[in-house]
Design an enzyme around this catalytic site. Structure first.
Site, short mmCIF file in Angstrom:
data_model
loop_
_atom_site.label_atom_id
_atom_site.label_comp_id
_atom_site.label_asym_id
_atom_site.label_seq_id
_atom_site.Cartn_x
_atom_site.Cartn_y
_atom_site.Cartn_z
CD1 TRP A 97 51.35 10.93 45.73
CD2 TRP A 97 49.89 11.77 47.20
NE1 TRP A 97 51.54 12.30 45.78
CE2 TRP A 97 50.67 12.83 46.68
CE3 TRP A 97 48.91 12.05 48.15
CZ2 TRP A 97 50.48 14.15 47.07
CZ3 TRP A 97 48.73 13.37 48.54
CH2 TRP A 97 49.50 14.39 48.01
CG HIS A 98 46.77 10.58 50.80
ND1 HIS A 98 46.25 10.14 49.61
CD2 HIS A 98 46.28 11.84 50.98
CE1 HIS A 98 45.46 11.07 49.10
NE2 HIS A 98 45.48 12.11 49.90
N GLY A 99 50.65 8.28 52.27
CA GLY A 99 51.57 7.94 53.33
C GLY A 99 51.85 6.45 53.40
CG PHE A 122 49.89 13.33 53.27
CD1 PHE A 122 50.14 12.33 54.18
CD2 PHE A 122 48.69 14.03 53.37
CE1 PHE A 122 49.22 12.01 55.16
CE2 PHE A 122 47.76 13.71 54.35
CZ PHE A 122 48.03 12.70 55.24
#
Length: 486
Positions: A325-327, A486
Protein backbone atom coordinates in the site's frame (compact mmCIF):
# COMPACT_ATOMS: atom_id res chain seq x y z
CA UNK A 1 -1.95 22.82 -1.40
CA UNK A 2 0.31 22.21 1.58
CA UNK A 3 -0.80 22.75 5.18
CA UNK A 4 2.57 24.38 5.88
CA UNK A 5 2.32 26.91 3.02
CA UNK A 6 1.46 30.59 2.97
CA UNK A 7 -1.38 29.81 0.54
CA UNK A 8 -3.09 27.55 3.08
CA UNK A 9 -2.55 30.18 5.76
CA UNK A 10 -4.78 32.43 3.64
CA UNK A 11 -7.10 29.70 2.31
CA UNK A 12 -8.24 28.16 5.59
CA UNK A 13 -9.30 31.38 7.41
CA UNK A 14 -11.38 32.36 4.36
CA UNK A 15 -13.02 28.92 4.34
CA UNK A 16 -13.62 29.12 8.10
CA UNK A 17 -15.29 32.54 7.92
CA UNK A 18 -17.53 31.69 4.98
CA UNK A 19 -18.34 28.26 6.43
CA UNK A 20 -19.64 29.62 9.75
CA UNK A 21 -20.85 33.12 8.89
CA UNK A 22 -22.36 32.66 5.43
CA UNK A 23 -23.37 29.01 4.95
CA UNK A 24 -23.98 27.74 8.49
CA UNK A 25 -27.78 28.14 8.39
CA UNK A 26 -28.20 25.58 5.63
CA UNK A 27 -26.45 22.19 5.89
CA UNK A 28 -26.80 21.48 2.18
CA UNK A 29 -25.16 24.79 1.21
CA UNK A 30 -22.49 24.20 3.81
CA UNK A 31 -21.72 20.80 2.29
CA UNK A 32 -21.64 22.27 -1.23
CA UNK A 33 -19.17 24.83 0.06
CA UNK A 34 -17.05 22.04 1.57
CA UNK A 35 -17.02 20.22 -1.77
CA UNK A 36 -16.03 23.33 -3.73
CA UNK A 37 -13.37 24.25 -1.16
CA UNK A 38 -12.01 20.70 -1.21
CA UNK A 39 -11.87 20.63 -5.01
CA UNK A 40 -10.06 23.95 -5.03
CA UNK A 41 -7.64 22.60 -2.38
CA UNK A 42 -7.00 19.40 -4.35
CA UNK A 43 -7.00 21.11 -7.73
CA UNK A 44 -4.25 23.45 -6.60
CA UNK A 45 -1.82 20.80 -7.93
CA UNK A 46 -3.74 19.65 -10.97
CA UNK A 47 -7.35 20.26 -11.93
CA UNK A 48 -7.20 17.26 -14.26
CA UNK A 49 -6.75 14.88 -11.33
CA UNK A 50 -10.04 16.10 -9.90
CA UNK A 51 -11.77 13.98 -12.53
CA UNK A 52 -10.29 10.89 -10.88
CA UNK A 53 -11.52 11.92 -7.43
CA UNK A 54 -14.99 12.66 -8.84
CA UNK A 55 -15.05 9.31 -10.67
CA UNK A 56 -14.20 7.35 -7.51
CA UNK A 57 -16.87 9.27 -5.60
CA UNK A 58 -19.59 8.61 -8.20
CA UNK A 59 -18.70 4.91 -8.48
CA UNK A 60 -18.87 4.47 -4.72
CA UNK A 61 -22.13 6.39 -4.36
CA UNK A 62 -23.83 4.46 -7.16
CA UNK A 63 -22.54 1.10 -5.93
CA UNK A 64 -24.01 1.78 -2.49
CA UNK A 65 -27.36 2.76 -3.99
CA UNK A 66 -27.47 -0.27 -6.31
CA UNK A 67 -26.60 -2.60 -3.41
CA UNK A 68 -29.68 -1.32 -1.63
CA UNK A 69 -31.79 -1.68 -4.76
CA UNK A 70 -31.01 -5.38 -5.33
CA UNK A 71 -31.96 -7.58 -2.38
CA UNK A 72 -30.63 -10.82 -3.87
CA UNK A 73 -27.32 -11.65 -2.17
CA UNK A 74 -25.79 -13.19 -5.30
CA UNK A 75 -26.41 -9.99 -7.24
CA UNK A 76 -25.06 -7.91 -4.37
CA UNK A 77 -21.79 -9.82 -4.30
CA UNK A 78 -21.29 -9.15 -8.01
CA UNK A 79 -22.04 -5.45 -7.50
CA UNK A 80 -19.49 -5.35 -4.68
CA UNK A 81 -16.91 -7.16 -6.79
CA UNK A 82 -17.47 -4.70 -9.64
CA UNK A 83 -17.03 -1.68 -7.32
CA UNK A 84 -13.91 -3.17 -5.74
CA UNK A 85 -12.52 -4.08 -9.17
CA UNK A 86 -13.02 -0.55 -10.53
CA UNK A 87 -11.57 1.22 -7.46
CA UNK A 88 -8.63 -1.14 -7.05
CA UNK A 89 -8.15 -1.05 -10.83
CA UNK A 90 -7.79 2.73 -10.76
CA UNK A 91 -5.34 2.49 -7.87
CA UNK A 92 -3.38 -0.29 -9.63
CA UNK A 93 -3.17 1.60 -12.92
CA UNK A 94 -1.73 4.76 -11.43
CA UNK A 95 0.34 3.30 -8.60
CA UNK A 96 1.39 -0.26 -9.41
CA UNK A 97 1.15 -0.90 -13.16
CA UNK A 98 4.70 0.23 -13.96
CA UNK A 99 6.15 -1.71 -11.02
CA UNK A 100 4.53 -4.99 -12.07
CA UNK A 101 5.34 -4.48 -15.75
CA UNK A 102 9.04 -3.82 -15.06
CA UNK A 103 9.33 -6.85 -12.75
CA UNK A 104 7.28 -9.05 -15.09
CA UNK A 105 9.48 -8.18 -18.07
CA UNK A 106 12.64 -8.66 -15.99
CA UNK A 107 11.49 -12.10 -14.81
CA UNK A 108 10.92 -13.30 -18.40
CA UNK A 109 14.23 -11.75 -19.47
CA UNK A 110 16.03 -14.14 -17.09
CA UNK A 111 14.79 -17.00 -19.28
CA UNK A 112 15.83 -15.28 -22.49
CA UNK A 113 12.33 -14.08 -23.35
CA UNK A 114 11.96 -10.42 -24.30
CA UNK A 115 8.49 -8.98 -23.85
CA UNK A 116 7.47 -5.80 -25.62
CA UNK A 117 5.52 -4.27 -22.71
CA UNK A 118 6.35 -0.72 -21.69
CA UNK A 119 5.56 1.22 -18.50
CA UNK A 120 3.01 4.03 -18.74
CA UNK A 121 4.86 6.51 -16.49
CA UNK A 122 1.60 7.98 -15.21
CA UNK A 123 1.71 10.71 -12.57
CA UNK A 124 0.67 9.34 -9.18
CA UNK A 125 -2.34 11.41 -8.02
CA UNK A 126 -1.75 12.76 -4.51
CA UNK A 127 -3.90 11.09 -1.87
CA UNK A 128 -5.27 8.39 -4.20
CA UNK A 129 -4.57 5.55 -1.74
CA UNK A 130 -6.43 7.40 1.00
CA UNK A 131 -9.62 8.42 -0.79
CA UNK A 132 -9.89 5.10 -2.67
CA UNK A 133 -9.71 3.19 0.62
CA UNK A 134 -12.26 5.52 2.20
CA UNK A 135 -14.63 4.97 -0.72
CA UNK A 136 -14.04 1.21 -0.68
CA UNK A 137 -14.72 1.03 3.04
CA UNK A 138 -18.09 2.69 2.49
CA UNK A 139 -19.13 0.24 -0.23
CA UNK A 140 -18.07 -2.79 1.82
CA UNK A 141 -19.92 -1.47 4.88
CA UNK A 142 -23.10 -1.05 2.83
CA UNK A 143 -22.73 -4.61 1.50
CA UNK A 144 -22.23 -5.94 5.04
CA UNK A 145 -25.28 -3.91 6.18
CA UNK A 146 -23.22 -2.02 8.75
CA UNK A 147 -24.53 1.25 7.34
CA UNK A 148 -27.38 2.32 5.08
CA UNK A 149 -26.38 3.79 1.71
CA UNK A 150 -26.32 7.55 1.64
CA UNK A 151 -29.42 9.11 0.13
CA UNK A 152 -27.86 12.57 0.02
CA UNK A 153 -25.33 12.77 -2.80
CA UNK A 154 -24.10 16.18 -1.60
CA UNK A 155 -23.25 14.82 1.86
CA UNK A 156 -21.54 11.85 0.27
CA UNK A 157 -19.37 14.01 -1.99
CA UNK A 158 -18.41 16.10 1.05
CA UNK A 159 -17.57 12.90 2.97
CA UNK A 160 -15.17 11.62 0.30
CA UNK A 161 -13.57 14.94 -0.63
CA UNK A 162 -13.31 16.64 2.81
CA UNK A 163 -10.06 18.54 2.30
CA UNK A 164 -8.36 18.27 5.73
CA UNK A 165 -8.13 14.48 5.42
CA UNK A 166 -8.15 14.14 1.64
CA UNK A 167 -4.42 13.82 0.99
CA UNK A 168 -3.09 11.75 3.90
CA UNK A 169 -6.01 10.75 6.08
CA UNK A 170 -7.07 9.79 8.63
CA UNK A 171 -9.07 7.36 6.47
CA UNK A 172 -12.68 7.97 7.47
CA UNK A 173 -15.51 5.50 7.90
CA UNK A 174 -19.01 6.12 6.61
CA UNK A 175 -20.54 5.09 9.93
CA UNK A 176 -18.60 7.80 11.73
CA UNK A 177 -18.37 10.65 9.23
CA UNK A 178 -21.50 10.51 7.04
CA UNK A 179 -23.90 11.31 9.92
CA UNK A 180 -21.78 14.38 10.69
CA UNK A 181 -22.12 15.67 7.14
CA UNK A 182 -25.84 14.89 7.08
CA UNK A 183 -26.71 16.88 10.18
CA UNK A 184 -26.31 20.47 11.28
CA UNK A 185 -22.92 21.36 12.75
CA UNK A 186 -22.63 23.69 15.70
CA UNK A 187 -19.62 25.81 16.50
CA UNK A 188 -18.21 24.66 19.85
CA UNK A 189 -15.69 27.08 21.28
CA UNK A 190 -13.77 24.53 23.36
CA UNK A 191 -13.44 22.19 20.37
CA UNK A 192 -12.25 25.05 18.17
CA UNK A 193 -9.61 26.09 20.70
CA UNK A 194 -8.42 22.50 21.01
CA UNK A 195 -8.32 22.31 17.21
CA UNK A 196 -6.03 25.33 17.12
CA UNK A 197 -3.75 23.72 19.70
CA UNK A 198 -3.58 20.52 17.66
CA UNK A 199 -2.79 22.46 14.47
CA UNK A 200 -0.01 24.32 16.29
CA UNK A 201 1.45 21.06 17.58
CA UNK A 202 1.25 19.48 14.14
CA UNK A 203 3.05 22.42 12.53
CA UNK A 204 5.76 22.24 15.18
CA UNK A 205 6.34 18.53 14.52
CA UNK A 206 6.40 19.07 10.76
CA UNK A 207 8.29 22.34 10.32
CA UNK A 208 10.65 22.38 13.31
CA UNK A 209 11.30 18.67 13.85
CA UNK A 210 10.62 16.69 10.66
CA UNK A 211 11.89 19.17 8.07
CA UNK A 212 15.16 19.74 9.93
CA UNK A 213 15.65 16.01 10.45
CA UNK A 214 15.23 15.65 6.68
CA UNK A 215 18.33 17.77 6.04
CA UNK A 216 20.45 15.26 7.94
CA UNK A 217 18.62 12.16 6.74
CA UNK A 218 18.83 13.00 3.04
CA UNK A 219 22.54 13.69 3.21
CA UNK A 220 23.36 10.56 5.21
CA UNK A 221 21.32 8.20 3.03
CA UNK A 222 22.92 9.65 -0.09
CA UNK A 223 26.40 8.97 1.34
CA UNK A 224 25.73 5.77 3.29
CA UNK A 225 28.72 3.98 1.72
CA UNK A 226 31.27 6.64 2.71
CA UNK A 227 30.36 7.57 6.31
CA UNK A 228 31.07 5.66 9.54
CA UNK A 229 28.52 3.51 11.35
CA UNK A 230 28.06 6.24 13.98
CA UNK A 231 26.79 8.59 11.27
CA UNK A 232 24.48 5.89 9.89
CA UNK A 233 23.05 5.45 13.39
CA UNK A 234 22.29 9.17 13.40
CA UNK A 235 20.61 8.81 10.00
CA UNK A 236 18.42 5.91 11.13
CA UNK A 237 17.47 7.70 14.34
CA UNK A 238 16.65 11.01 12.68
CA UNK A 239 14.55 9.35 9.96
CA UNK A 240 12.61 7.53 12.68
CA UNK A 241 11.86 10.93 14.18
CA UNK A 242 11.30 12.58 10.79
CA UNK A 243 8.62 10.20 9.56
CA UNK A 244 6.76 10.40 12.86
CA UNK A 245 6.93 14.21 13.02
CA UNK A 246 5.96 14.49 9.36
CA UNK A 247 3.03 12.07 9.26
CA UNK A 248 1.61 12.54 12.75
CA UNK A 249 2.10 16.27 12.24
CA UNK A 250 -0.10 16.09 9.13
CA UNK A 251 -2.72 14.12 11.05
CA UNK A 252 -2.71 16.65 13.89
CA UNK A 253 -3.23 19.52 11.46
CA UNK A 254 -5.99 17.63 9.61
CA UNK A 255 -7.84 16.70 12.81
CA UNK A 256 -7.43 20.25 14.17
CA UNK A 257 -8.78 21.85 10.98
CA UNK A 258 -11.73 19.47 11.01
CA UNK A 259 -12.52 20.42 14.63
CA UNK A 260 -12.62 24.07 13.59
CA UNK A 261 -15.24 23.09 11.00
CA UNK A 262 -17.30 21.10 13.49
CA UNK A 263 -16.21 17.67 12.19
CA UNK A 264 -14.64 15.00 14.40
CA UNK A 265 -12.11 12.80 12.63
CA UNK A 266 -10.79 9.60 14.16
CA UNK A 267 -7.41 9.40 15.90
CA UNK A 268 -4.49 8.38 13.72
CA UNK A 269 -1.58 8.33 16.17
CA UNK A 270 -1.43 7.58 19.88
CA UNK A 271 2.23 8.15 20.75
CA UNK A 272 3.54 5.01 18.98
CA UNK A 273 7.14 5.43 20.13
CA UNK A 274 6.02 4.81 23.72
CA UNK A 275 4.98 1.28 22.73
CA UNK A 276 6.28 -1.76 24.59
CA UNK A 277 6.11 -4.23 21.71
CA UNK A 278 5.44 -4.28 17.97
CA UNK A 279 1.77 -5.17 18.40
CA UNK A 280 1.21 -2.11 20.57
CA UNK A 281 3.15 -0.01 18.06
CA UNK A 282 0.72 -1.03 15.31
CA UNK A 283 -2.26 -0.15 17.50
CA UNK A 284 -0.82 3.33 17.87
CA UNK A 285 0.69 4.00 14.41
CA UNK A 286 -1.49 5.07 11.43
CA UNK A 287 -4.54 3.76 13.27
CA UNK A 288 -7.03 4.46 10.50
CA UNK A 289 -5.07 2.29 8.04
CA UNK A 290 -4.27 -0.58 10.41
CA UNK A 291 -7.91 -0.83 11.50
CA UNK A 292 -8.97 -0.70 7.82
CA UNK A 293 -6.76 -3.71 7.06
CA UNK A 294 -8.03 -5.47 10.17
CA UNK A 295 -11.71 -4.97 9.34
CA UNK A 296 -11.65 -5.43 5.55
CA UNK A 297 -8.84 -7.95 5.00
CA UNK A 298 -7.71 -9.73 8.18
CA UNK A 299 -11.13 -10.52 9.71
CA UNK A 300 -12.76 -11.56 6.39
CA UNK A 301 -9.85 -13.97 5.86
CA UNK A 302 -10.68 -15.55 9.19
CA UNK A 303 -8.58 -13.40 11.49
CA UNK A 304 -7.23 -15.40 14.39
CA UNK A 305 -10.38 -17.55 14.67
CA UNK A 306 -8.95 -20.30 12.50
CA UNK A 307 -6.06 -22.75 12.40
CA UNK A 308 -2.57 -21.53 13.25
CA UNK A 309 -1.48 -22.05 9.67
CA UNK A 310 -4.21 -19.72 8.45
CA UNK A 311 -3.47 -17.21 11.22
CA UNK A 312 0.13 -17.09 9.98
CA UNK A 313 -1.12 -16.76 6.39
CA UNK A 314 -3.56 -13.97 7.30
CA UNK A 315 -0.93 -12.05 9.23
CA UNK A 316 1.60 -12.16 6.42
CA UNK A 317 -1.05 -11.18 3.86
CA UNK A 318 -2.05 -8.11 5.88
CA UNK A 319 1.54 -6.95 6.40
CA UNK A 320 2.40 -7.70 2.78
CA UNK A 321 -0.55 -5.61 1.59
CA UNK A 322 0.33 -2.92 4.13
CA UNK A 323 3.84 -2.69 2.71
CA UNK A 324 2.59 -2.67 -0.86
CA UNK A 325 0.00 0.00 0.00
CA UNK A 326 2.86 2.37 0.80
CA UNK A 327 4.32 2.17 -2.65
CA UNK A 328 5.38 0.13 -5.67
CA UNK A 329 8.81 -0.85 -4.42
CA UNK A 330 10.32 -4.06 -3.05
CA UNK A 331 11.62 -2.16 -0.02
CA UNK A 332 8.06 -1.51 1.15
CA UNK A 333 7.17 -5.18 0.74
CA UNK A 334 10.25 -6.26 2.72
CA UNK A 335 9.42 -3.64 5.37
CA UNK A 336 5.93 -5.09 5.74
CA UNK A 337 7.26 -8.65 6.05
CA UNK A 338 9.90 -7.43 8.54
CA UNK A 339 7.15 -6.21 10.86
CA UNK A 340 5.16 -9.40 10.33
CA UNK A 341 8.08 -11.43 11.72
CA UNK A 342 7.97 -9.53 15.02
CA UNK A 343 4.17 -9.28 15.18
CA UNK A 344 3.39 -12.93 14.51
CA UNK A 345 5.02 -14.43 17.65
CA UNK A 346 3.02 -12.03 19.84
CA UNK A 347 -0.15 -13.09 18.04
CA UNK A 348 0.54 -16.82 18.34
CA UNK A 349 1.45 -16.49 22.03
CA UNK A 350 -1.73 -14.46 22.72
CA UNK A 351 0.33 -11.42 23.71
CA UNK A 352 -0.96 -9.13 20.96
CA UNK A 353 -3.30 -7.33 23.37
CA UNK A 354 -0.96 -7.48 26.36
CA UNK A 355 -0.54 -3.71 26.62
CA UNK A 356 -3.85 -1.85 26.47
CA UNK A 357 -3.31 1.06 28.86
CA UNK A 358 -0.72 3.78 28.39
CA UNK A 359 2.76 3.07 29.63
CA UNK A 360 3.40 4.13 33.25
CA UNK A 361 -0.32 4.72 33.66
CA UNK A 362 -0.13 5.75 37.31
CA UNK A 363 3.39 7.11 37.40
CA UNK A 364 5.36 10.01 35.98
CA UNK A 365 8.26 7.80 34.94
CA UNK A 366 8.31 4.31 33.44
CA UNK A 367 9.91 1.46 35.32
CA UNK A 368 13.32 0.21 34.16
CA UNK A 369 11.63 -2.78 32.56
CA UNK A 370 9.09 -0.60 30.74
CA UNK A 371 11.86 1.69 29.55
CA UNK A 372 13.83 -1.27 28.17
CA UNK A 373 10.69 -2.55 26.43
CA UNK A 374 10.12 0.83 24.79
CA UNK A 375 13.80 1.10 23.83
CA UNK A 376 13.85 -2.36 22.24
CA UNK A 377 10.63 -1.65 20.31
CA UNK A 378 12.01 1.70 19.16
CA UNK A 379 15.21 0.04 17.89
CA UNK A 380 13.26 -2.65 16.02
CA UNK A 381 11.04 0.00 14.43
CA UNK A 382 14.09 2.12 13.59
CA UNK A 383 15.76 -0.69 11.63
CA UNK A 384 12.47 -1.18 9.81
CA UNK A 385 12.44 2.49 8.85
CA UNK A 386 15.90 2.09 7.27
CA UNK A 387 14.38 -0.47 4.89
CA UNK A 388 11.38 1.82 4.32
CA UNK A 389 13.57 4.86 3.53
CA UNK A 390 15.95 3.05 1.18
CA UNK A 391 15.39 3.32 -2.55
CA UNK A 392 16.44 -0.27 -3.25
CA UNK A 393 16.91 -3.51 -1.34
CA UNK A 394 20.65 -3.32 -2.01
CA UNK A 395 20.78 0.14 -0.43
CA UNK A 396 18.86 -1.12 2.61
CA UNK A 397 21.21 -4.10 2.94
CA UNK A 398 24.29 -1.92 2.49
CA UNK A 399 23.07 0.68 4.98
CA UNK A 400 22.25 -1.87 7.69
CA UNK A 401 25.46 -3.85 7.06
CA UNK A 402 27.57 -0.70 7.42
CA UNK A 403 25.56 0.39 10.45
CA UNK A 404 26.38 -2.89 12.22
CA UNK A 405 30.13 -2.51 11.55
CA UNK A 406 31.17 -2.13 15.19
CA UNK A 407 34.66 -0.71 14.49
CA UNK A 408 33.22 2.61 13.30
CA UNK A 409 30.11 2.62 15.49
CA UNK A 410 31.82 4.46 18.33
CA UNK A 411 33.83 7.01 16.36
CA UNK A 412 32.85 10.67 16.12
CA UNK A 413 30.14 10.98 13.44
CA UNK A 414 30.89 13.06 10.35
CA UNK A 415 28.43 14.72 7.99
CA UNK A 416 30.21 15.36 4.66
CA UNK A 417 28.42 17.65 2.28
CA UNK A 418 25.59 18.36 4.73
CA UNK A 419 25.12 22.07 5.55
CA UNK A 420 24.89 21.76 9.35
CA UNK A 421 26.92 22.83 12.37
CA UNK A 422 27.01 21.96 16.06
CA UNK A 423 24.43 24.63 16.89
CA UNK A 424 22.01 23.10 14.36
CA UNK A 425 22.38 19.69 16.00
CA UNK A 426 21.91 21.11 19.50
CA UNK A 427 18.73 22.97 18.52
CA UNK A 428 17.33 19.99 16.60
CA UNK A 429 18.02 17.54 19.44
CA UNK A 430 16.47 20.01 21.88
CA UNK A 431 13.35 20.24 19.71
CA UNK A 432 13.11 16.43 19.52
CA UNK A 433 13.57 16.13 23.29
CA UNK A 434 10.90 18.78 23.86
CA UNK A 435 8.51 16.93 21.53
CA UNK A 436 8.98 13.66 23.38
CA UNK A 437 8.74 15.23 26.83
CA UNK A 438 5.61 17.17 25.89
CA UNK A 439 3.94 14.07 24.45
CA UNK A 440 5.03 11.92 27.40
CA UNK A 441 3.45 14.37 29.85
CA UNK A 442 0.25 14.38 27.77
CA UNK A 443 0.28 10.71 26.72
CA UNK A 444 -3.25 10.23 28.08
CA UNK A 445 -4.51 13.13 25.96
CA UNK A 446 -5.34 13.42 22.27
CA UNK A 447 -2.19 15.31 21.30
CA UNK A 448 0.94 16.92 22.70
CA UNK A 449 -0.77 20.21 23.55
CA UNK A 450 -3.84 18.61 25.12
CA UNK A 451 -3.09 20.50 28.32
CA UNK A 452 -5.38 19.86 31.27
CA UNK A 453 -3.77 21.37 34.36
CA UNK A 454 -1.24 23.92 33.12
CA UNK A 455 -1.98 27.51 34.10
CA UNK A 456 -3.14 29.97 31.47
CA UNK A 457 0.08 32.01 31.57
CA UNK A 458 2.23 28.93 31.14
CA UNK A 459 0.09 27.83 28.21
CA UNK A 460 0.39 31.22 26.53
CA UNK A 461 4.17 31.23 27.03
CA UNK A 462 4.40 27.73 25.60
CA UNK A 463 2.30 28.69 22.56
CA UNK A 464 4.41 31.79 21.92
CA UNK A 465 7.67 29.82 22.07
CA UNK A 466 6.32 27.22 19.64
CA UNK A 467 5.08 29.93 17.28
CA UNK A 468 8.51 31.58 17.34
CA UNK A 469 10.20 28.31 16.40
CA UNK A 470 7.69 27.67 13.61
CA UNK A 471 8.14 31.20 12.25
CA UNK A 472 11.93 30.92 12.38
CA UNK A 473 12.06 27.60 10.53
CA UNK A 474 9.27 28.29 8.05
CA UNK A 475 10.52 28.32 4.47
CA UNK A 476 9.35 30.26 1.44
CA UNK A 477 9.37 26.88 -0.31
CA UNK A 478 7.51 24.59 2.12
CA UNK A 479 8.55 20.95 2.24
CA UNK A 480 6.01 18.38 1.09
CA UNK A 481 4.74 15.66 3.42
CA UNK A 482 6.29 12.19 3.13
CA UNK A 483 2.96 10.37 2.86
CA UNK A 484 1.88 12.42 -0.17
CA UNK A 485 3.85 9.91 -2.26
CA UNK A 486 1.62 7.09 -1.04
Amino acid sequence: MLFNSAVFLFFFPVVFILYWFVFSRNVRLQNIFIILSSYFFYGWWSWKLLLLLIAVTIISYLSGSVLELFKDRNKQIWILRFAVFINIGILFLFKYYDFFVVNFVSAFHLFGINLDINPLYLILPIGISFYVFQALGYTIDVYNKKIHPSEDIISFFAFISFFPQLLSGPIGRGSHLLPQFSSKRNFIYTEAVDGLRQILWGLFKKIVVADNCAILVNGIFENYNTVPASTLLFGAFFFTIQIYGDFSGYSDIAIGCAKLLGIQLGDNFKYPYFSRNIAEFWRRWHISLTTWFRDYIYIPLGGNRCSKAKVIRNTFIVFLVSGLWHGANWTFIIWGLYHAMFFLPLLLLNKKHKFQSVVADNSLFPSCYEFLQMLLTFILVMFGWVIFRSNTISQAYGYISNLLFYKTLFVVPVFPGIPIDILFLIVLCSAILFMFVQEWLNRKGKHGLDLQVTSQWRRLLLYMCILMFISYYSSSVPASFIYFQF
